[in-house]
Structures are given as C-alpha cells and as structure tokens.
Design a protein around this motif. Structure first.
Motif, PDB file in Angstrom:
ATOM      1  N   CYS A 150       0.837  -1.194   0.000  1.00  0.00           N
ATOM      2  CA  CYS A 150       0.000   0.000   0.000  1.00  0.00           C
ATOM      3  C   CYS A 150       0.878   1.254   0.000  1.00  0.00           C
ATOM      4  CB  CYS A 150      -0.925  -0.019   1.209  1.00  0.00           C
ATOM      5  SG  CYS A 150      -2.109   1.343   1.272  1.00  0.00           S
ATOM      6  N   THR A 151       2.033   1.169   0.633  1.00  0.00           N
ATOM      7  CA  THR A 151       2.983   2.283   0.608  1.00  0.00           C
ATOM      8  C   THR A 151       3.320   2.655  -0.831  1.00  0.00           C
ATOM      9  OG1 THR A 151       3.924   1.615   2.730  1.00  0.00           O
ATOM     10  CG2 THR A 151       5.278   3.032   1.348  1.00  0.00           C
ATOM     11  N   ASP A 152       3.596   1.646  -1.664  1.00  0.00           N
ATOM     12  CA  ASP A 152       3.876   1.907  -3.077  1.00  0.00           C
ATOM     13  C   ASP A 152       2.682   2.562  -3.764  1.00  0.00           C
ATOM     14  OD1 ASP A 152       6.481   1.074  -3.207  1.00  0.00           O
ATOM     15  OD2 ASP A 152       6.074  -0.832  -4.193  1.00  0.00           O
ATOM     16  N   ALA A 153       1.480   2.082  -3.457  1.00  0.00           N
ATOM     17  CA  ALA A 153       0.283   2.656  -4.080  1.00  0.00           C
ATOM     18  C   ALA A 153       0.140   4.129  -3.707  1.00  0.00           C
ATOM     19  CB  ALA A 153      -0.952   1.863  -3.661  1.00  0.00           C
ATOM     20  N   LEU A 154       0.412   4.461  -2.458  1.00  0.00           N
ATOM     21  CA  LEU A 154       0.345   5.852  -2.028  1.00  0.00           C
ATOM     22  C   LEU A 154       1.430   6.701  -2.693  1.00  0.00           C
ATOM     23  CD1 LEU A 154      -0.374   5.194   1.731  1.00  0.00           C
ATOM     24  CD2 LEU A 154      -1.899   6.440   0.181  1.00  0.00           C
ATOM     25  N   GLU A 155       2.608   6.118  -2.846  1.00  0.00           N
ATOM     26  CA  GLU A 155       3.686   6.860  -3.513  1.00  0.00           C
ATOM     27  C   GLU A 155       3.347   7.101  -4.983  1.00  0.00           C
ATOM     28  OE1 GLU A 155       7.481   5.064  -2.686  1.00  0.00           O
ATOM     29  OE2 GLU A 155       7.197   5.220  -0.518  1.00  0.00           O
ATOM     30  N   MET A 156       2.719   6.126  -5.622  1.00  0.00           N
ATOM     31  CA  MET A 156       2.239   6.348  -6.992  1.00  0.00           C
ATOM     32  C   MET A 156       1.205   7.467  -7.021  1.00  0.00           C
ATOM     33  SD  MET A 156       1.775   2.620  -8.799  1.00  0.00           S
ATOM     34  CE  MET A 156       1.107   3.414 -10.271  1.00  0.00           C
ATOM     35  N   ALA A 157       0.294   7.459  -6.049  1.00  0.00           N
ATOM     36  CA  ALA A 157      -0.738   8.494  -5.999  1.00  0.00           C
ATOM     37  C   ALA A 157      -0.119   9.878  -5.865  1.00  0.00           C
ATOM     38  CB  ALA A 157      -1.694   8.220  -4.844  1.00  0.00           C
ATOM     39  N   ALA A 158       0.926   9.998  -5.050  1.00  0.00           N
ATOM     40  CA  ALA A 158       1.587  11.294  -4.878  1.00  0.00           C
ATOM     41  C   ALA A 158       2.215  11.765  -6.187  1.00  0.00           C
ATOM     42  CB  ALA A 158       2.636  11.193  -3.775  1.00  0.00           C
ATOM     43  N   ILE A 159       2.801  10.836  -6.939  1.00  0.00           N
ATOM     44  CA  ILE A 159       3.372  11.192  -8.241  1.00  0.00           C
ATOM     45  C   ILE A 159       2.276  11.640  -9.202  1.00  0.00           C
ATOM     46  CG2 ILE A 159       4.546  10.277 -10.286  1.00  0.00           C
ATOM     47  CD1 ILE A 159       6.129   8.432  -8.373  1.00  0.00           C
ATOM     48  N   PHE A 189      -0.969   5.596   9.770  1.00  0.00           N
ATOM     49  CA  PHE A 189       0.355   5.002   9.635  1.00  0.00           C
ATOM     50  C   PHE A 189       1.269   5.959   8.878  1.00  0.00           C
ATOM     51  CE2 PHE A 189       3.289   1.728   7.729  1.00  0.00           C
ATOM     52  CZ  PHE A 189       3.889   1.382   8.929  1.00  0.00           C
ATOM     53  N   VAL A 190       2.550   5.854   9.126  1.00  0.00           N
ATOM     54  CA  VAL A 190       3.530   6.787   8.571  1.00  0.00           C
ATOM     55  C   VAL A 190       3.514   6.804   7.044  1.00  0.00           C
ATOM     56  CG1 VAL A 190       5.381   5.068   8.658  1.00  0.00           C
ATOM     57  CG2 VAL A 190       5.953   7.501   8.692  1.00  0.00           C
ATOM     58  N   SER A 191       3.146   5.697   6.402  1.00  0.00           N
ATOM     59  CA  SER A 191       3.154   5.656   4.935  1.00  0.00           C
ATOM     60  C   SER A 191       2.233   6.695   4.320  1.00  0.00           C
ATOM     61  CB  SER A 191       2.753   4.273   4.439  1.00  0.00           C
ATOM     62  OG  SER A 191       3.732   3.313   4.753  1.00  0.00           O
ATOM     63  N   THR A 192       1.108   6.990   4.982  1.00  0.00           N
ATOM     64  CA  THR A 192       0.172   7.975   4.447  1.00  0.00           C
ATOM     65  C   THR A 192       0.879   9.300   4.229  1.00  0.00           C
ATOM     66  OG1 THR A 192      -1.521   6.898   5.820  1.00  0.00           O
ATOM     67  CG2 THR A 192      -2.121   8.966   4.753  1.00  0.00           C
ATOM     68  N   PRO A 244       9.077  12.051  16.181  1.00  0.00           N
ATOM     69  CA  PRO A 244      10.409  12.680  16.177  1.00  0.00           C
ATOM     70  C   PRO A 244      10.757  13.324  14.851  1.00  0.00           C
ATOM     71  CG  PRO A 244      10.500  10.540  17.266  1.00  0.00           C
ATOM     72  CD  PRO A 244       9.122  10.654  16.665  1.00  0.00           C
ATOM     73  N   TYR A 245      10.308  12.718  13.747  1.00  0.00           N
ATOM     74  CA  TYR A 245      10.673  13.271  12.445  1.00  0.00           C
ATOM     75  C   TYR A 245       9.848  14.501  12.094  1.00  0.00           C
ATOM     76  CZ  TYR A 245      11.238  13.924   7.466  1.00  0.00           C
ATOM     77  OH  TYR A 245      11.475  14.483   6.239  1.00  0.00           O
ATOM     78  N   TYR A 246       8.520  14.436  12.327  1.00  0.00           N
ATOM     79  CA  TYR A 246       7.697  15.508  11.767  1.00  0.00           C
ATOM     80  C   TYR A 246       7.288  16.585  12.758  1.00  0.00           C
ATOM     81  CZ  TYR A 246       5.606  17.424   7.661  1.00  0.00           C
ATOM     82  OH  TYR A 246       5.372  18.235   6.579  1.00  0.00           O
ATOM     83  N   ALA A 247       7.470  16.362  14.051  1.00  0.00           N
ATOM     84  CA  ALA A 247       7.090  17.384  15.033  1.00  0.00           C
ATOM     85  C   ALA A 247       7.707  18.757  14.725  1.00  0.00           C
ATOM     86  CB  ALA A 247       7.463  16.929  16.440  1.00  0.00           C
ATOM     87  N   PRO A 248       8.988  18.837  14.291  1.00  0.00           N
ATOM     88  CA  PRO A 248       9.562  20.157  13.989  1.00  0.00           C
ATOM     89  C   PRO A 248       8.883  20.854  12.809  1.00  0.00           C
ATOM     90  CG  PRO A 248      11.292  18.514  14.310  1.00  0.00           C
ATOM     91  CD  PRO A 248      10.005  17.762  14.209  1.00  0.00           C
ATOM     92  N   HIS A 249       8.152  20.085  11.977  1.00  0.00           N
ATOM     93  CA  HIS A 249       7.518  20.675  10.789  1.00  0.00           C
ATOM     94  C   HIS A 249       6.038  20.962  11.010  1.00  0.00           C
ATOM     95  CE1 HIS A 249      11.191  19.491   8.682  1.00  0.00           C
ATOM     96  NE2 HIS A 249      11.029  18.268   9.177  1.00  0.00           N
ATOM     97  N   HIS A 250       5.480  20.463  12.112  1.00  0.00           N
ATOM     98  CA  HIS A 250       4.067  20.685  12.405  1.00  0.00           C
ATOM     99  C   HIS A 250       3.849  22.146  12.796  1.00  0.00           C
ATOM    100  CE1 HIS A 250       0.014  19.988  13.661  1.00  0.00           C
ATOM    101  NE2 HIS A 250       0.262  20.210  14.928  1.00  0.00           N
ATOM    102  N   ASP A 251       2.642  22.650  12.513  1.00  0.00           N
ATOM    103  CA  ASP A 251       2.364  24.066  12.742  1.00  0.00           C
ATOM    104  C   ASP A 251       2.020  24.410  14.186  1.00  0.00           C
ATOM    105  OD1 ASP A 251      -0.243  23.110  13.028  1.00  0.00           O
ATOM    106  OD2 ASP A 251      -0.817  23.653  10.985  1.00  0.00           O
ATOM    107  N   HIS A 310      -2.250   1.079  18.892  1.00  0.00           N
ATOM    108  CA  HIS A 310      -2.084   1.344  17.463  1.00  0.00           C
ATOM    109  C   HIS A 310      -1.254   2.595  17.246  1.00  0.00           C
ATOM    110  CE1 HIS A 310      -4.126   0.440  13.322  1.00  0.00           C
ATOM    111  NE2 HIS A 310      -2.887   0.022  13.409  1.00  0.00           N
ATOM    112  N   TYR A 311      -1.687   3.489  16.366  1.00  0.00           N
ATOM    113  CA  TYR A 311      -0.812   4.554  15.896  1.00  0.00           C
ATOM    114  C   TYR A 311      -0.426   5.541  16.999  1.00  0.00           C
ATOM    115  CZ  TYR A 311      -2.871   3.027  11.464  1.00  0.00           C
ATOM    116  OH  TYR A 311      -3.317   2.281  10.405  1.00  0.00           O
ATOM    117  N   LEU A 312       0.765   6.082  16.861  1.00  0.00           N
ATOM    118  CA  LEU A 312       1.192   7.243  17.615  1.00  0.00           C
ATOM    119  C   LEU A 312       0.952   8.479  16.748  1.00  0.00           C
ATOM    120  CD1 LEU A 312       4.535   5.837  19.078  1.00  0.00           C
ATOM    121  CD2 LEU A 312       2.259   5.857  20.130  1.00  0.00           C
TER     122      LEU A 312
END
Length: 376
Positions: free
Chosen positions: A57-66, A83-86, A329-336, A321-323
C-alpha cells in the motif's frame, strides 16, 4: 492455556496451487496472468475504473503522490492518526503535511475541520478509512470540487467497505489498498492502486512500469517502448498475485467469518460500553462495517496499559495502534503547532483485540471474559 495471538495469516487452500501455476507458466515477474486476474476481479466486483497491483500500500500511495503532481511547497491535508506511509508518500515528493484532528466519535479524520486548513498551496486531501469505516466523504468531495483539489483515499484497511453504498477506494480520484498479512485479504506484502479519474489512468500505468510505456508495447499499441515519465518498480511478482487471487476468490466467505467474530465481540462487550467503562467501535449510518478491526477505547493511558498487561497475563496478545504523527520525532519540527487532542486521545487509549479468520467464537468469549475480569 493456549495463547491467542493478535493475528494469524489465513490461507484459503488454493494459494500454493496458483503459485505453482504461475511458476509453471514461465513468467513470474510482474504483470503476469494472476496480476491480470486480480485486476479484472477487483474492477468487476467494485466497478473501479482501473486497478494496478503494487508491492505494498505504501507503493500505491507513492504512486498516488506522483500522479497528483505533488512537489516542493505543496500542502497535503490528512489525519495525524494514521500510519507513517500515508504521510511519507507525499513528504518524499517535497510536500508539507497539514494534519487534521480525529473525530470525537471515531478515529477517522474530522472532516468538519478540513475547510479551515485549505490554503492556496493545498493540492490534495487524503482521508484514511480507519478500521475499514468510511470517513464522511460527501463534504470532502465538495471541498475538492470547490478548491480544485485531488481526493486520494487511503483505503488500506477498507476492502469491501462502503460509504452510502459506494465502495471505498472508488470515491476519490485515486485509492490505495493494503494486502499486508494483518488485513482482511492478504498476500504477505502487497497493495493496489485504484484509478477512478479516467484522465489519470494512462499515466498511472506508465508510472507503475518504471516510467516506461512497456505495457502499451506488449499490447501492440506502440512499436517500441522507452522512458517517457518518472516512475519506479511498483509491480509485485506474479507469485504474490497468485497468492492474492486465491484470497480474492474467497472474499465473501472471509468477510462473513470476520463479521461473525466482530459481532460476537460487540455483543459480549456491550455491557462495558453501556456502563461507559470502555468505548466500543462506532459505525456511522453512512458507513458499512467490513470487520477489519475490533478495538476498545479506554479512559486513559494507564488503564490501557493495565488492560494490555492483564490480557498478556492471560495469554492474549492485544496491541495499541498509531502514535500521533504530528508528535513524531521526524515531523514534530515541521508541524504548525496546533493541538490535536482527539488524535492524541486515541494514541493513548485505543487497544486492538485479536481478530483473524481462524479465531473461534470460544476464544472471543475468553478474551471478552478476561476484559470483564479486568474491569471487575
């Protein structure tokens, strides 16, 4: 006492026969006989415009982004409780993620918040149908129409699930499914992109085939194939597709058994819900239930930790389930910086119970009894 795992992959009985058939065909790379069979079955059953199997599904989402043309500076709205893949699929294209909070009644994205998050840089909205229960899609469709945005469904958990009678994954311009071993229909790893906007289907096939027009060449539509766009190796092996086809043939039987188990959980745990000890899954009137998951929402983090530990002491493997992605740790600095309290609430309190095809009704009763015991 026999332990009850959280998940156990189910085999219908034809998987190895079809894998053998795929091997004996002499072609086990992508886009073989069983890939085409899976594509046709899913198109026919759910009336998708086009379908493309992927390695995940990660690949499918990456295709969708392209296909959405996402690039640096663009914004994409999605829930933080996913999940992080989204998110990662769009971050890889340079996008900034704008997170929406969950609903009070379900872990799904609160669609009432989305309009206020749209800016001139917004390119797409990505609802996630948590536990196979539909987001409220009509308001999102209207927002996408008004603001000329692409609606991309993360339907990873949502095979054979519906919104007002329409199959999930078939409402937005694009949809992404998962066939990971924890899903209703499995192939170990695996996914599928659905293309519901006809203008995207030709390019989707090219992106799927490493940016080449190879599929058109094999159909005799061009006299040679070459590199015509960006893309990657998103195709799964036909061995994976063979396993998947055996599962898809038995979709109705698999779903019937999962719904039986889901309803047994609900009936057994209803008294705790009525006493407001825990919250049981809510399925809105506009959504169907594909029985992907049975979860409980506890009152706080300590209670959830205690419940999981209690079940573990009884040989029962339940999981949280999800955090929250906006706190990662990766995206908190980019959150508004906006608070997303319901997302954080589910991250702290939601617990998933075992649910798989070979789980027995007696085991469901044993799990429910252990939960009743915990709550005294």
């Amino acid at each position: 006492m026999t332990a009850i795992p959280f998940n156990k992959p189910f085999m219908t009985g034809r998987e190895l026969d079809y894998i053998r058939e795929a091997v004996e065909s002499g072609k086990i790379s992508g886009n073989g006989l069983f890939t085409r069979r899976c594509h046709e079955l899913m198109r026919r059953r759910f009336d998708f415009h086009a379908t493309l199997l992927t390695s995940s599904c990660t690949d499918a989402l990456e295709m969708a982004a392209i296909l959405a043309g996402i690039g640096p500076g663009d914004e994409v709205i999605m829930p933080s409780y996913t999940f992080v893949s989204t998110a990662n699929a769009f971050v890889l294209r340079g996008a900034r993620i704008v997170f929406a909070d969950s609903e009070p009644g379900t872990p799904n994205m609160d669609c009432r918040q989305v309009e206020a998050l749209i800016t001139a840089r917004t390119r797409a909205i990505v609802p996630v149908h948590y536990a196979g229960v539909a987001c409220d899609m009509d308001p999102l469709l209207e927002l996408a129409r008004q603001h000329d945005l692409l609606l991309i469904e993360d339907a990873a958990q949502a095979i054979d699930a519906y919104y007002k009678g329409r199959p999930l994954g078939g409402i937005g311009a694009l949809g992404a499914f998962s066939f990971h071993e924890t899903k209703n229909i499995i192939s170990g790893e695996g996914g599928m992109l659905t293309v519901n906007e006809p203008s995207l289907s030709a390019r989707a096939e090219i992106v799927w085939e490493k940016g080449t027009n190879r599929s058109a060449f094999w159909r005799g539509e061009v006299d040679k194939y070459g590199w015509v766009d960006i893309g990657s190796s998103f195709l799964p092996s036909d061995i994976t597709a063979a396993f998947l086809y055996a599962q898809l043939e038995q979709l109705d039987a698999i779903q019937q058994q999962r719904r039986l188990l889901w309803e047994r959980y609900r009936a057994a745990l209803a008294p705790l819900g009525e006493q407001e000890r825990v919250r049981l899954p809510h399925v809105p009137d506009y959504a169907s239930n594909n029985a992907h998951m049975f979860y409980l929402v506890c009152r706080n983090l300590d209670e959830r930790t205690g419940l999981i530990d209690h079940l573990k002491s009884q040989g029962i493997h339940a999981v949280f389930h999800y955090l929250s992605l906006h706190r990662s740790p990766y995206y908190a600095p980019h959150h508004d910086g906006r608070e997303l309290p319901w997302c954080d609430h589910y991250a702290d309190t939601l617990v998933r119970l075992p649910l798989f095809h070979e789980l027995s009704l007696e085991q469901v009763d044993r799990i429910a009894a252990a939960i009743h015991d915990f709550y005294g």
